[in-house]
Design a protein around this motif. Structure first.
Motif, PDB file in Angstrom:
ATOM      1  N   THR A 169     -33.553  57.132   2.427  1.00  0.00           N
ATOM      2  CA  THR A 169     -32.427  58.056   2.477  1.00  0.00           C
ATOM      3  C   THR A 169     -31.228  57.481   1.726  1.00  0.00           C
ATOM      4  OG1 THR A 169     -31.522  57.137   4.528  1.00  0.00           O
ATOM      5  CG2 THR A 169     -33.169  58.884   4.755  1.00  0.00           C
ATOM      6  N   GLY A 170     -30.234  58.288   1.501  1.00  0.00           N
ATOM      7  CA  GLY A 170     -29.014  57.835   0.847  1.00  0.00           C
ATOM      8  C   GLY A 170     -28.318  56.753   1.648  1.00  0.00           C
ATOM      9  N   PHE A 171     -28.320  56.886   2.966  1.00  0.00           N
ATOM     10  CA  PHE A 171     -27.708  55.884   3.823  1.00  0.00           C
ATOM     11  C   PHE A 171     -28.452  54.552   3.702  1.00  0.00           C
ATOM     12  CE2 PHE A 171     -27.446  53.842   8.100  1.00  0.00           C
ATOM     13  CZ  PHE A 171     -26.100  53.538   8.065  1.00  0.00           C
ATOM     14  N   GLY A 172     -29.776  54.609   3.675  1.00  0.00           N
ATOM     15  CA  GLY A 172     -30.579  53.403   3.524  1.00  0.00           C
ATOM     16  C   GLY A 172     -30.337  52.723   2.188  1.00  0.00           C
ATOM     17  N   GLN A 173     -30.194  53.520   1.127  1.00  0.00           N
ATOM     18  CA  GLN A 173     -29.911  52.954  -0.193  1.00  0.00           C
ATOM     19  C   GLN A 173     -28.533  52.311  -0.227  1.00  0.00           C
ATOM     20  OE1 GLN A 173     -32.156  52.675  -2.697  1.00  0.00           O
ATOM     21  NE2 GLN A 173     -33.557  53.457  -1.143  1.00  0.00           N
ATOM     22  N   TRP A 174     -27.566  52.916   0.454  1.00  0.00           N
ATOM     23  CA  TRP A 174     -26.222  52.342   0.526  1.00  0.00           C
ATOM     24  C   TRP A 174     -26.256  51.001   1.236  1.00  0.00           C
ATOM     25  CZ3 TRP A 174     -23.137  51.313   4.851  1.00  0.00           C
ATOM     26  CH2 TRP A 174     -21.821  50.922   4.558  1.00  0.00           C
ATOM     27  N   ILE A 175     -27.001  50.914   2.347  1.00  0.00           N
ATOM     28  CA  ILE A 175     -27.127  49.648   3.073  1.00  0.00           C
ATOM     29  C   ILE A 175     -27.760  48.587   2.171  1.00  0.00           C
ATOM     30  CG2 ILE A 175     -28.338  48.479   4.965  1.00  0.00           C
ATOM     31  CD1 ILE A 175     -27.969  51.004   6.610  1.00  0.00           C
ATOM     32  N   LEU A 176     -28.795  48.958   1.426  1.00  0.00           N
ATOM     33  CA  LEU A 176     -29.466  48.026   0.521  1.00  0.00           C
ATOM     34  C   LEU A 176     -28.509  47.518  -0.551  1.00  0.00           C
ATOM     35  CD1 LEU A 176     -32.101  46.664  -0.413  1.00  0.00           C
ATOM     36  CD2 LEU A 176     -32.532  48.708  -1.780  1.00  0.00           C
ATOM     37  N   GLU A 177     -27.748  48.417  -1.167  1.00  0.00           N
ATOM     38  CA  GLU A 177     -26.800  48.014  -2.210  1.00  0.00           C
ATOM     39  C   GLU A 177     -25.689  47.132  -1.647  1.00  0.00           C
ATOM     40  OE1 GLU A 177     -25.391  51.601  -4.014  1.00  0.00           O
ATOM     41  OE2 GLU A 177     -27.403  52.181  -4.672  1.00  0.00           O
ATOM     42  N   THR A 178     -25.160  47.497  -0.490  1.00  0.00           N
ATOM     43  CA  THR A 178     -24.089  46.723   0.134  1.00  0.00           C
ATOM     44  C   THR A 178     -24.570  45.327   0.519  1.00  0.00           C
ATOM     45  OG1 THR A 178     -23.130  48.758   0.993  1.00  0.00           O
ATOM     46  CG2 THR A 178     -22.389  46.712   1.998  1.00  0.00           C
ATOM     47  N   THR A 179     -25.748  45.243   1.100  1.00  0.00           N
ATOM     48  CA  THR A 179     -26.306  43.946   1.473  1.00  0.00           C
ATOM     49  C   THR A 179     -26.563  43.097   0.235  1.00  0.00           C
ATOM     50  OG1 THR A 179     -27.370  45.000   3.367  1.00  0.00           O
ATOM     51  CG2 THR A 179     -28.166  42.822   2.758  1.00  0.00           C
ATOM     52  N   GLY A 180     -27.066  43.707  -0.825  1.00  0.00           N
ATOM     53  CA  GLY A 180     -27.302  42.983  -2.076  1.00  0.00           C
ATOM     54  C   GLY A 180     -26.012  42.441  -2.668  1.00  0.00           C
ATOM     55  N   GLN A 181     -24.963  43.254  -2.663  1.00  0.00           N
ATOM     56  CA  GLN A 181     -23.669  42.802  -3.182  1.00  0.00           C
ATOM     57  C   GLN A 181     -23.096  41.679  -2.334  1.00  0.00           C
ATOM     58  OE1 GLN A 181     -21.302  46.334  -3.349  1.00  0.00           O
ATOM     59  NE2 GLN A 181     -22.348  47.144  -5.155  1.00  0.00           N
ATOM     60  N   LEU A 182     -23.241  41.780  -1.023  1.00  0.00           N
ATOM     61  CA  LEU A 182     -22.772  40.735  -0.126  1.00  0.00           C
ATOM     62  C   LEU A 182     -23.521  39.429  -0.372  1.00  0.00           C
ATOM     63  CD1 LEU A 182     -20.998  39.931   2.291  1.00  0.00           C
ATOM     64  CD2 LEU A 182     -22.834  40.722   3.777  1.00  0.00           C
ATOM     65  N   ALA A 183     -24.839  39.507  -0.498  1.00  0.00           N
ATOM     66  CA  ALA A 183     -25.651  38.310  -0.765  1.00  0.00           C
ATOM     67  C   ALA A 183     -25.288  37.704  -2.115  1.00  0.00           C
ATOM     68  CB  ALA A 183     -27.133  38.663  -0.721  1.00  0.00           C
ATOM     69  N   GLU A 184     -25.057  38.548  -3.111  1.00  0.00           N
ATOM     70  CA  GLU A 184     -24.675  38.058  -4.434  1.00  0.00           C
ATOM     71  C   GLU A 184     -23.315  37.360  -4.375  1.00  0.00           C
ATOM     72  OE1 GLU A 184     -23.570  39.986  -8.772  1.00  0.00           O
ATOM     73  OE2 GLU A 184     -25.043  40.999  -7.512  1.00  0.00           O
ATOM     74  N   GLY A 185     -22.375  37.920  -3.632  1.00  0.00           N
ATOM     75  CA  GLY A 185     -21.061  37.314  -3.487  1.00  0.00           C
ATOM     76  C   GLY A 185     -21.134  35.962  -2.786  1.00  0.00           C
ATOM     77  N   ILE A 186     -21.974  35.877  -1.766  1.00  0.00           N
ATOM     78  CA  ILE A 186     -22.137  34.602  -1.049  1.00  0.00           C
ATOM     79  C   ILE A 186     -22.774  33.577  -1.974  1.00  0.00           C
ATOM     80  CG2 ILE A 186     -23.415  33.468   0.824  1.00  0.00           C
ATOM     81  CD1 ILE A 186     -22.995  36.061   2.434  1.00  0.00           C
ATOM     82  N   THR A 187     -23.774  33.995  -2.758  1.00  0.00           N
ATOM     83  CA  THR A 187     -24.425  33.081  -3.681  1.00  0.00           C
ATOM     84  C   THR A 187     -23.445  32.576  -4.740  1.00  0.00           C
ATOM     85  OG1 THR A 187     -26.511  34.247  -3.370  1.00  0.00           O
ATOM     86  CG2 THR A 187     -26.342  32.833  -5.312  1.00  0.00           C
ATOM     87  N   ARG A 188     -22.640  33.455  -5.271  1.00  0.00           N
ATOM     88  CA  ARG A 188     -21.661  33.059  -6.303  1.00  0.00           C
ATOM     89  C   ARG A 188     -20.585  32.139  -5.729  1.00  0.00           C
ATOM     90  NH1 ARG A 188     -20.571  38.383 -10.024  1.00  0.00           N
ATOM     91  NH2 ARG A 188     -22.687  38.504 -10.839  1.00  0.00           N
ATOM     92  N   SER A 189     -20.181  32.366  -4.490  1.00  0.00           N
ATOM     93  CA  SER A 189     -19.142  31.521  -3.906  1.00  0.00           C
ATOM     94  C   SER A 189     -19.673  30.116  -3.583  1.00  0.00           C
ATOM     95  CB  SER A 189     -18.571  32.150  -2.625  1.00  0.00           C
ATOM     96  OG  SER A 189     -19.550  32.168  -1.611  1.00  0.00           O
ATOM     97  N   GLY A 190     -20.987  29.963  -3.447  1.00  0.00           N
ATOM     98  CA  GLY A 190     -21.582  28.669  -3.136  1.00  0.00           C
ATOM     99  C   GLY A 190     -21.837  27.820  -4.358  1.00  0.00           C
ATOM    100  N   THR A 191     -21.856  28.430  -5.541  1.00  0.00           N
ATOM    101  CA  THR A 191     -22.114  27.647  -6.760  1.00  0.00           C
ATOM    102  C   THR A 191     -20.797  27.196  -7.374  1.00  0.00           C
ATOM    103  OG1 THR A 191     -22.187  29.705  -8.053  1.00  0.00           O
ATOM    104  CG2 THR A 191     -24.287  28.814  -7.300  1.00  0.00           C
ATOM    105  N   PRO A 192     -20.755  25.920  -7.799  1.00  0.00           N
ATOM    106  CA  PRO A 192     -19.489  25.408  -8.361  1.00  0.00           C
ATOM    107  C   PRO A 192     -19.187  25.919  -9.731  1.00  0.00           C
ATOM    108  CG  PRO A 192     -21.147  23.647  -8.160  1.00  0.00           C
ATOM    109  CD  PRO A 192     -21.748  24.908  -7.646  1.00  0.00           C
TER     110      PRO A 192
END
Length: 77
Positions: free
Chosen positions: A54-77
């Protein structure tokens, strides 16, 4: 027309499962048996499968992906 009815039925089942999940999670955790916890996990998995396309499920997937990407970028020097 049959496809639309299937989507509406899927959304209604997902809403019903969401209500069941909320009610089950509100119960006291000390009183749960292992089989009760396994049933809750199974219900949550079915809910995830129903919501994912569903659209809601896709939004959750995109939001979680962006959050994980942000955490990964903040951990790399």
């Amino acid at each position: 027309m049959g496809g639309l009815a299937a989507v509406i039925l899927t959304i209604n089942v997902a809403v019903l499962l969401a209500v069941i999940i909320v009610l089950r999670l509100r119960r006291r955790t000390q009183a749960r048996k292992r089989s009760d916890e396994q049933l809750t996990v199974a219900i949550v998995l079915v809910f995830g499968v129903l919501v994912a396309p569903t659209g809601f499920g896709q939004w959750i997937l995109e939001t979680t992906g962006q959050l994980a990407e942000g955490i990964t970028r903040s951990g790399t020097p």
